[in-house]
Design a protein around this motif. Structure first.
Motif, PDB file in Angstrom:
ATOM      1  N   GLY A   1      33.396  24.835 -37.346  1.00 29.09           N
ATOM      2  CA  GLY A   1      33.511  25.472 -38.662  1.00 29.09           C
ATOM      3  C   GLY A   1      34.750  26.350 -38.768  1.00 29.09           C
ATOM      4  N   LEU A   2      35.022  27.109 -37.700  1.00 27.73           N
ATOM      5  CA  LEU A   2      36.156  28.036 -37.732  1.00 27.73           C
ATOM      6  C   LEU A   2      37.479  27.353 -37.401  1.00 27.73           C
ATOM      7  N   LEU A   3      37.428  26.374 -36.476  1.00 33.32           N
ATOM      8  CA  LEU A   3      38.673  25.786 -35.972  1.00 33.32           C
ATOM      9  C   LEU A   3      38.966  24.407 -36.554  1.00 33.32           C
ATOM     10  N   GLY A   4      37.976  23.779 -37.160  1.00 30.87           N
ATOM     11  CA  GLY A   4      38.101  22.368 -37.529  1.00 30.87           C
ATOM     12  C   GLY A   4      37.682  21.524 -36.342  1.00 30.87           C
ATOM     13  N   LEU A   5      37.260  20.290 -36.620  1.00 28.28           N
ATOM     14  CA  LEU A   5      36.676  19.429 -35.599  1.00 28.28           C
ATOM     15  C   LEU A   5      37.648  19.154 -34.445  1.00 28.28           C
ATOM     16  N   GLU A   6      38.892  18.825 -34.773  1.00 32.37           N
ATOM     17  CA  GLU A   6      39.833  18.431 -33.724  1.00 32.37           C
ATOM     18  C   GLU A   6      40.189  19.593 -32.814  1.00 32.37           C
TER      19      GLU A   6
END
Lengths: 293, 293
Positions: free
Chosen positions: A248-253
């Motif tokens: 959620g905070l960093l993005g999936l990748e």
């Protein structure tokens, strides 16, 4: 069979130790059933595995005391799941693919089964086959990891972070306590049971902190990419509860990258530990692979 | 001031010990507040009083370790009240004349505050100023008294006995664990901390069992004859919950007689203890008067 596969077999002894204790030391039938239900609900037994793997990495045999410590640790983990699943907490109906404890036994008994397992963990350690000084240290470290500056505090912080975005450092501080503390205990206790020096145990602790973080990032990722069937618990639960998560905070990748980096960092500490003459990193390196997605 | 009045003053040190621990070892503000709320809600501190009175009866000074053990015991008692009051359990709104923990902090935090206090009891004992062998024994006995063959089991049995009449022997078996076990621990721990022999401790244990029963009969009687204001908790709660009680089973007069008899039996054991050279029964005899109606 690989050493890791062997160890995964051997970890079943932890369950046997828990079941034996609960059967011998519980005198109310429904309470016993409710405790056994959660103890025998499967689960990956990752904490006992980490403890036993750490002991084995120093070419030490697993004594009865090792299994008892692993069982006490897993009892604490199990109690925390029962209480976390309660309607007043995460309100979960499914755990490890089965109805949660309170769905089967009712809320009152689930609360008491949790209280019983938490207390049993310390009773089991107190009567364990471990020499007195070490035993006291293990009781102290387990209480610290599980309690009000460890897991319970992390659980409170986690609860309070629902329905809002928290910055990454705060999220890490939550998980360091909520899930990290017991993982650290597993590995540090392994070092203590293998009679290692404070210096070596400090390295083990570093290793454990990276692995603890990896564990949580992986858990967050699985919640997004896994199905309820694969997980054995409700998928996308974090999103439903509006919990802050690594993806959620960093993005999936970037979350996947963060996971890879933590595992690499853990492996690097293992290389530093190679200086300890009796230490063989192979098994713990294999254990690290379990933390990959 | 009488020795008992002195001791009742001194018991406040137990609260100080609990507050110090919770403040030093809790790192979430709301969790700390919730724990302190229940710790500082007053209460009779009967268990710490029994422990300290027992130590003092052997002309022993109270060491820091005595206060720490009393604090650990009272933390266990306090956690049990928080969990017992939960909506899923007894669903009580009032405790010691104040709103119950979950009424102020919500159910989730109340569950976690209870878990925190339970864990803290063992952490406090593990770092207490008590020599190792005794420390391990106290941890073991406290866990046994509080756990799945002690208080938690008694709580389950009590819950299952609601809405039905249970025979007197079953009622006694419930209370022996639900309230009796911690009272026994208080007095037996006092004997251990005062370095007494197994024989002496066996007598103390007998004394404690009579006092534990007296405590429960008195509690049942107060529920009938007391008002909510006097009790600081809801009066006639047992009848509302259709719980089996001593006055319910025996009638009011015979229950009062049973109370008198248990106190007399406790006093008789004190007379037998007079054979121990360092033992002075005066203080514990005074303590017995607190158990009268």
């Amino acid at each position: 069979m690989s050493r890791l596969a062997n160890l995964q077999q051997e970890v079943q002894q932890t369950e046997a130790e828990m079941v034996r204790f609960v059967c011998e030391y519980t005198d109310e039938e429904q309470l016993q059933k409710s405790m056994l239900y959660s103890i025998q609900a499967g689960g990956k037994r990752i904490r006992p595995l980490l403890l036993l793997a750490t002991v084995a990495s120093f070419s030490k045999e697993h004594t009865r005391g090792c299994y008892q410590t692993a069982a006490a640790l897993e009892m604490i983990h199990t109690y925390s799941l029962i209480h976390d699943d309660l309607p007043a907490m995460d309100d979960d109906d499914l755990r490890r693919g089965k109805p949660t404890n309170h769905k089967v036994y009712g809320e009152a008994l689930a609360i008491l089964a949790g209280d019983g397992l938490l207390t049993a963990a310390f009773e089991l350690l107190s009567i364990s086959e471990i020499e007195p000084t070490k035993k006291i240290l293990l009781i102290q470290l387990l209480a610290k990891a599980a309690g009000t500056h460890g897991m319970v505090a992390g659980q409170v912080a986690d609860m309070q972070s629902e329905h809002q975005q928290v910055p990454l450092d705060e999220l890490m501080a939550i998980h360091k306590r909520k899930t990290g503390a017991l993982i650290r205990f597993a590995i540090v206790a392994g070092g203590i049971l293998a009679n290692q020096s404070e210096g070596t145990i400090a390295y083990l602790d570093q290793f454990a902190q990276h692995l603890g973080l990896a564990f949580q990032i992986r858990d967050d990722l699985l919640d997004v990419v896994g199905t309820t069937e694969e997980l054995g618990k409700t998928a996308n639960r974090d999103e439903q509860l509006e919990k802050s998560t690594y993806p959620g905070l960093l993005g999936l990748e970037d979350a996947k990258l963060a996971l890879t980096n933590e595992i690499k960092a853990a492996e690097t500490v293992l290389e530093q530990l190679a200086a300890v003459p009796t230490f063989d990193a192979t098994l713990l390196k294999d254990v690290c692979t379990l933390f990959q997605l």
